[in-house]
Design an enzyme around this catalytic site. Structure first.
Site, short mmCIF file in Angstrom:
data_model
loop_
_atom_site.label_atom_id
_atom_site.label_comp_id
_atom_site.label_asym_id
_atom_site.label_seq_id
_atom_site.Cartn_x
_atom_site.Cartn_y
_atom_site.Cartn_z
N THR A 192 0.75 -1.32 0.06
CA THR A 192 0.09 -0.02 -0.13
C THR A 192 0.93 1.27 0.17
O THR A 192 2.24 1.23 0.54
CB THR A 192 -0.96 0.03 1.11
N GLU A 337 -5.73 -4.26 -0.90
CA GLU A 337 -5.89 -5.58 0.07
C GLU A 337 -6.86 -6.12 -0.78
O GLU A 337 -7.06 -7.54 -0.16
CB GLU A 337 -6.31 -5.06 1.35
N LYS A 444 -16.11 16.35 10.57
CA LYS A 444 -17.01 16.51 11.71
C LYS A 444 -17.54 17.96 11.92
O LYS A 444 -16.38 18.39 12.68
CB LYS A 444 -16.35 15.36 12.73
N TRP A 449 -21.90 15.15 10.03
CA TRP A 449 -20.58 14.70 9.19
C TRP A 449 -21.00 15.18 7.83
O TRP A 449 -22.00 15.26 7.49
CB TRP A 449 -20.82 13.18 9.27
P1 ADP Z 1 -3.60 3.87 -1.30
O1 ADP Z 1 -3.80 4.04 0.01
O2 ADP Z 1 -2.02 4.03 -1.86
O3 ADP Z 1 -4.51 5.03 -2.04
P2 ADP Z 1 -5.03 2.05 -2.61
O4 ADP Z 1 -5.01 2.16 -4.03
O5 ADP Z 1 -5.16 0.38 -2.11
O6 ADP Z 1 -3.91 2.65 -1.93
O7 ADP Z 1 -6.22 2.79 -1.95
C1 ADP Z 1 -7.46 2.37 -1.68
C2 ADP Z 1 -8.48 3.14 -1.31
O8 ADP Z 1 -8.59 4.04 -2.17
C3 ADP Z 1 -9.73 2.73 -0.90
O9 ADP Z 1 -9.70 2.31 0.55
C4 ADP Z 1 -10.68 4.14 -0.95
O10 ADP Z 1 -10.65 5.16 0.11
C5 ADP Z 1 -9.90 4.64 -2.26
N1 ADP Z 1 -10.78 4.27 -3.26
C6 ADP Z 1 -10.47 3.51 -4.18
N2 ADP Z 1 -11.46 3.32 -5.31
C7 ADP Z 1 -12.24 4.53 -5.02
C8 ADP Z 1 -13.41 5.05 -5.41
N3 ADP Z 1 -13.88 4.36 -6.67
N4 ADP Z 1 -14.02 5.94 -5.04
C9 ADP Z 1 -13.62 6.63 -3.92
N5 ADP Z 1 -12.37 6.14 -3.03
C10 ADP Z 1 -11.86 5.00 -3.81
#
Ligand code: ADP
Length: 546
Positions: A192, A337, A444, A449
């Site tokens: 990540t 993940e 918040k 929210w």
């Molecule tokens: P990083 O933490 O580097 O961004 P990831 O690519 O694994 O790594 O990120 C996952 C996160 O990206 C998700 O938990 C979510 O918060 C966000 N995410 C992924 N796709 C979407 C989406 N279509 N809309 C909003 N948030 C998204």
């Protein structure tokens, strides 16, 4: 009492190399086309690419790379990177894709944590590794992914043995006796990007990759087939390349790879030249394509479906692609993940909707394909209803979800096997999940929210706004209030009032940002998403000081 009896079907071990073998046998002439690092377009059929992958496997053995070894790649999307994906996993080693845009400290942490023995690196990124080389004690060598002609003297003086990829392959035979593996044998590793704390490694198995490839090909996910010409813009180092380097060869689709050429013109040119009908990327990259099309009055007639995820897709982007370019935007959600988690799709009820109503559904992050259980819960862990209103922590479970991070002693799951995604969302009566926010980004204000994602989406609907980030910043009375940070479109000068007007047309008064701040450049994470960390540091006390 009767007891269950065994089925009488074949039992077989598996390796992801079987995906490439299948492509080589049944779609051997279908091409992988790359806008190459060295310049020019490179074309190769799956049959030849499989032969070269076998040569690579022999070369890996020659370097004493064995099953269980972690080997890094730091590369653009190219045919050579694809060979590394299959060759490394195929011999039982772990293909560890590294993101070159990470900070040097993060690269050092990740390479050392994974104990990468070698790194396969594009010429563009040799200096990225060279910068931290003295901090990588376990690294035994680099393989530069190019031919002899493009090797330079400074590469050879780097301090560890440096090999030329094409020279290594050139010496080897085209056949290799590929082993098969038990279901949970590790195949690949992706960290990540560490938006909070150190990056964490997600170790995929051969079987989870197979399961994932089958699912992403599904018609209600990415609808893949041998008729596709798929432009894979999402980097192969971002969340396991969304599984596409496995699923496109699996169905025998043509795979088009942009290499380092990620500007709007290059993306447009290759879509046209290769008649691409599908593509995928994070929203910030799609903005680059959209701007290029808008500014030059161009069309992309071959393109039918654009898969966008990684962060929320603004409504204006979905509308633009559909209305102006006749391409359907399919919005997806996932994380390292889970790789692909949910995808938006068409259900019969949507046929009855007006354009505006349908776009609202399209803005949602979608439904879980088979194999991903999903629920939303309140702070006490109680499940919340699927009414599109109640929002809570998004939890997932299934064979494609991480169980524990690489080298972690503890499971990443709760006692019932659920993984807390760190996202907050709703689920509506049709099963469409919509991300309200990342738990840590939600604002918040008083007891209420506010979704930063919602405000950002509306703000970028302003024709003169390029990109916008909404933050909760300290406030004397309300604890936190929203502040909007905006980058203007080139040559435009929108007023604060006009941006707030657009937001107030869609949001209650108390949700309106207290102020709008214009900046020249938005900080982005290594995967191209808005990086709120530095913005928070700069603007935390903005309203207090005001
Ligand atoms: P990083 O933490 O580097 O961004 P990831 O690519 O694994 O790594 O990120 C996952 C996160 O990206 C998700 O938990 C979510 O918060 C966000 N995410 C992924 N796709 C979407 C989406 N279509 N809309 C909003 N948030 C998204």
């Amino acid at each position: 009492m009767t007891s269950a009896i065994k089925g009488l079907m074949q039992k077989k071990k598996f390796s992801v190399i079987e995906i490439l073998q299948h492509a080589a046998t049944w779609n051997g002439d279908v091409e992988v086309v790359t806008n190459s690092v060295e310049g020019g377009v490179h074309r190769i059929g799956y049959a030849k690419l499989y032969d070269r992958t076998s040569q690579l496997a022999n070369a890996l053995t020659g370097l004493d790379i064995k099953a269980g070894d972690c080997i890094g790649t730091m590369a653009w999307n190219t045919w050579r990177h694809l060979e590394c994906w299959y060759g490394l996993s195929g011999i039982g080693a772990i293909c560890h894709t590294l993101n070159p845009r990470l900070f040097p400290d993060q690269i050092e942490y990740i390479v050392n944590h994974a104990e990468d023995r070698f790194i396969f690196v594009d010429t563009s990124f040799v200096s990225v590794i060279a910068n931290v080389l003295d901090r990588l004690p376990m690294l035994e060598g680099l393989v530069v992914m190019t031919d002899k002609e493009h090797m330079t003297d400074d590469m050879e003086k780097i301090g560890v043995p440096v090999y030329c990829y094409e020279e290594l392959l050139g010496r080897e035979e085209c056949d290799f006796d590929w082993p098969l593996f038990n279901a949970d044998t590790a195949s690949s590793l992706c960290y990540t990007s560490g938006t909070t704390g150190n990056p964490k490694g997600v170790l995929y198995s051969h079987q989870s990759n197979l399961n994932h490839a089958m699912v992403t090909a599904h018609v209600d996910v990415m609808d893949l087939s041998a008729r596709d010409s798929f432009l894979l813009i999402v980097p192969m180092f971002h969340a396991n390349g969304w599984g596409l380097p496995h699923s496109i060869p699996m169905v025998g689709g043509k795979l088009v790879l942009p290499g380092p050429h990620m500007d709007g013109k290059s993306i447009y040119d290759i879509i046209l030249a290769e008649s691409c009908n599908k593509t995928c990327a994070v929203p910030t990259v799609m903005t680059v394509l959209l701007d290029h099309l808008d500014n030059n009055t161009l069309q992309i007639p071959s393109m039918t479906k654009i898969f966008i995820g990684g962060s929320a897709v603004p409504q204006s982007m979905i509308e633009s692609f559909e209305e102006k370019y006749d391409a359907e935007v399919m919005h997806g959600w996932g994380m390292t993940e889970t790789v692909v988690g949910t995808f938006n799709c068409s259900l019969p009820f949507m046929d009855e909707l007006s354009f505006e109503e349908r776009i609202k559904v399209r803005c949602k992050q979608g439904r879980p394909p088979f194999g991903l259980e999903m629920k939303i819960v309140d702070d006490e862990g109680n499940s919340l209803p699927h009414d599109g209103e109640a929002f809570g922590k998004l939890m997932v479970r299934g064979l494609r979800v991480v169980e524990r991070y690489y080298k972690a002693e503890e499971s990443a799951l709760d006692s019932e096997g659920w993984f807390d995604t760190g996202d907050v969302s709703t689920i509506d009566k049709h099963g469409f999940m919509q991300i309200t926010d990342r738990a840590k980004d939600i604002i918040k204000s008083g007891g209420e929210w506010i979704s930063s994602v919602d405000i950002e989406n509306t703000a970028v609907g302003h024709p003169e706004v390029q990109i916008a980030a909404c933050l909760g910043v300290k406030h004397v009375k309300w604890e936190e209030r929203p502040l909007l940070i905006v980058v203007k479109k080139e040559g435009c000068d929108p007023s604060k009032a006009s941006i707030l007007d657009i937001i107030s047309s869609e949001h209650a008064k108390w949700q309106l940002p207290d102020d709008v701040v214009f900046i020249d450049e938005m900080p982005l994470t290594a995967t191209g998403k808005i990086d709120k960390k530095p913005l928070r540091i700069t603007y935390e006390n903005y309203l207090m000081e005001a």
